[in-house]
Design an enzyme around this catalytic site. Structure first.
Site, PDB file in Angstrom:
ATOM      1  N   SER A  95      19.679 -25.829  -8.756  1.00 52.22           N
ATOM      2  CA  SER A  95      18.733 -26.941  -8.638  1.00 52.22           C
ATOM      3  C   SER A  95      17.299 -26.440  -8.450  1.00 52.22           C
ATOM      4  O   SER A  95      16.350 -27.064  -8.956  1.00 52.22           O
ATOM      5  CB  SER A  95      19.137 -27.854  -7.481  1.00 52.22           C
ATOM      6  OG  SER A  95      19.234 -27.123  -6.266  1.00 52.22           O
TER       7      SER A  95
ATOM      8  N   ALA B 282      18.890 -18.992  -4.260  1.00 56.87           N
ATOM      9  CA  ALA B 282      19.931 -18.354  -3.438  1.00 56.87           C
ATOM     10  C   ALA B 282      20.561 -19.417  -2.555  1.00 56.87           C
ATOM     11  O   ALA B 282      19.947 -20.448  -2.257  1.00 56.87           O
ATOM     12  CB  ALA B 282      19.332 -17.249  -2.577  1.00 56.87           C
TER      13      ALA B 282
ATOM     14  N   LYS C  16      17.400 -22.014   3.408  1.00 55.08           N
ATOM     15  CA  LYS C  16      18.239 -20.926   2.904  1.00 55.08           C
ATOM     16  C   LYS C  16      18.089 -19.634   3.723  1.00 55.08           C
ATOM     17  O   LYS C  16      18.850 -18.692   3.541  1.00 55.08           O
ATOM     18  CB  LYS C  16      17.903 -20.628   1.436  1.00 55.08           C
ATOM     19  CG  LYS C  16      17.967 -21.831   0.504  1.00 55.08           C
ATOM     20  CD  LYS C  16      19.370 -22.343   0.356  1.00 55.08           C
ATOM     21  CE  LYS C  16      19.544 -23.468  -0.636  1.00 55.08           C
ATOM     22  NZ  LYS C  16      19.222 -23.198  -1.995  1.00 55.08           N
TER      23      LYS C  16
ATOM     24  N   GLU D 296      24.230 -13.923 -13.386  1.00 58.50           N
ATOM     25  CA  GLU D 296      23.022 -13.724 -12.573  1.00 58.50           C
ATOM     26  C   GLU D 296      22.895 -12.267 -12.146  1.00 58.50           C
ATOM     27  O   GLU D 296      21.816 -11.677 -12.197  1.00 58.50           O
ATOM     28  CB  GLU D 296      23.076 -14.625 -11.332  1.00 58.50           C
ATOM     29  CG  GLU D 296      22.955 -16.107 -11.660  1.00 58.50           C
ATOM     30  CD  GLU D 296      23.086 -17.003 -10.455  1.00 58.50           C
ATOM     31  OE1 GLU D 296      22.646 -18.160 -10.545  1.00 58.50           O
ATOM     32  OE2 GLU D 296      23.643 -16.576  -9.421  1.00 58.50           O
TER      33      GLU D 296
HETATM   34  O1  LIG Z   1      25.494 -20.095  -9.074  1.00 54.76           O
HETATM   35  C1  LIG Z   1      24.460 -20.580  -8.622  1.00 54.76           C
HETATM   36  C2  LIG Z   1      23.295 -19.790  -8.202  1.00 54.76           C
HETATM   37  O2  LIG Z   1      23.605 -18.594  -7.564  1.00 54.76           O
HETATM   38  C3  LIG Z   1      22.204 -20.547  -7.467  1.00 54.76           C
HETATM   39  O3  LIG Z   1      21.047 -19.782  -7.584  1.00 54.76           O
HETATM   40  C4  LIG Z   1      22.461 -20.797  -6.003  1.00 54.76           C
HETATM   41  O4  LIG Z   1      23.700 -21.432  -5.842  1.00 54.76           O
HETATM   42  C5  LIG Z   1      21.344 -21.651  -5.379  1.00 54.76           C
HETATM   43  O5  LIG Z   1      21.334 -22.899  -5.992  1.00 54.76           O
HETATM   44  P1  LIG Z   1      20.356 -24.077  -5.557  1.00 54.76           P
HETATM   45  O6  LIG Z   1      18.996 -23.704  -5.973  1.00 54.76           O
HETATM   46  O7  LIG Z   1      20.893 -25.279  -6.302  1.00 54.76           O
HETATM   47  O8  LIG Z   1      20.509 -24.245  -4.075  1.00 54.76           O
END
Ligand SMILES: O=C[C@H](O)[C@H](O)[C@H](O)COP(=O)(O)O
Length: 221
Positions: free
Chosen positions: A32, A85, A123, A105
């Site tokens: 996201s 992350a 995070k 990734e």
């Molecule tokens: O597989 C997903 C990735 O590693 C994303 O970068 C991670 O889950 C963070 O996602 P978000 O920005 O939606 O919190």
């Protein structure tokens, strides 16, 4: 904009644009927060050569914006990789793969000169492990790998109904007491049948752009 957290994700993503070098290929993560980055990158799409993408979902979004996506095998120089992350600690070790894109990734992160992590302040953690560690597994090895993970002290949970872009399964591992993320990353990857795991410790981030209510902090080690 659905929430204050979305606004922070968008601000972190926008701040990453200054790391994009004109005339080069840009490595693009998944999730996201990265979706906001892709939207921001579209404003300078004429300035970049192309993107390499870490997931089918990011590829679709990049192409919707008219950004060319090329194969990683055709890329020799990748100055930056920009990705979110699920958790990041003070050493810029990360947990990733909440969306299941961890393997692609990690491959792109390995190729890139610099890893720029974009995240909202939720995070940041003192120690990794609150967020379960995703492990991508070859389907026929699922039960064996789960038993080996229990021996390492984790509680694996099969992410049922989910298949990665590579056709594999995910085990989300709860309750690891992670004192040494680099060692745990290595131990998990040593289990036969594991493709890779969501600890990004041996290859950590170089820069963290952390969005807070007071603005985006640009952190380096
Ligand atoms: O597989 C997903 C990735 O590693 C994303 O970068 C991670 O889950 C963070 O996602 P978000 O920005 O939606 O919190």
């Amino acid at each position: 904009m659905s929430s204050a957290q979305d606004k922070l994700k968008q601000e972190a993503a926008q701040a990453a644009l200054k790391f994009v070098q004109p005339g080069t290929v840009v490595g693009v993560g998944t999730g996201s927060t990265v979706n906001y980055f892709i939207d921001a990158l579209a404003t300078m799409k004429q300035d970049i050569e192309a993107a390499v993408s870490s997931s089918e979902a990011s590829t679709v979004r990049l192409k919707q914006h008219g950004i060319e996506v090329i194969e990683l095998n055709n890329v020799r120089d990748l100055p930056v990789y920009i990705d979110g992350a699920d958790e990041i600690d003070k050493h810029f070790h990360m947990t990733k793969g909440g969306g299941g894109a961890l393997t692609r990734e990690k491959i792109i992160a390995a190729v890139a000169d610099k890893f720029i992590c974009i995240a909202d302040e939720s995070k940041q953690v003192g120690r990794l492990g609150g967020f379960p560690i995703p492990v991508e597994v070859i389907p026929m090895a699922r039960s064996y790998v789960a038993r080996e993970i229990v021996k390492l002290g984790g509680d694996p949970e099969w992410r049922q109904g989910f298949v990665t872009d590579n056709g594999n399964l995910i085990l989300d591992v709860h309750n690891f007491d992670i004192l040494d993320p680099i060692e745990l990353e290595r131990q998990l990857n040593n289990i036969v049948g594991v493709v890779t795991n969501g600890l990004f410790a041996a290859r950590n981030a170089d820069v963290a752009l952390i969005a807070t209510a007071q603005g985006v902090q640009e952190l380096t080690l």
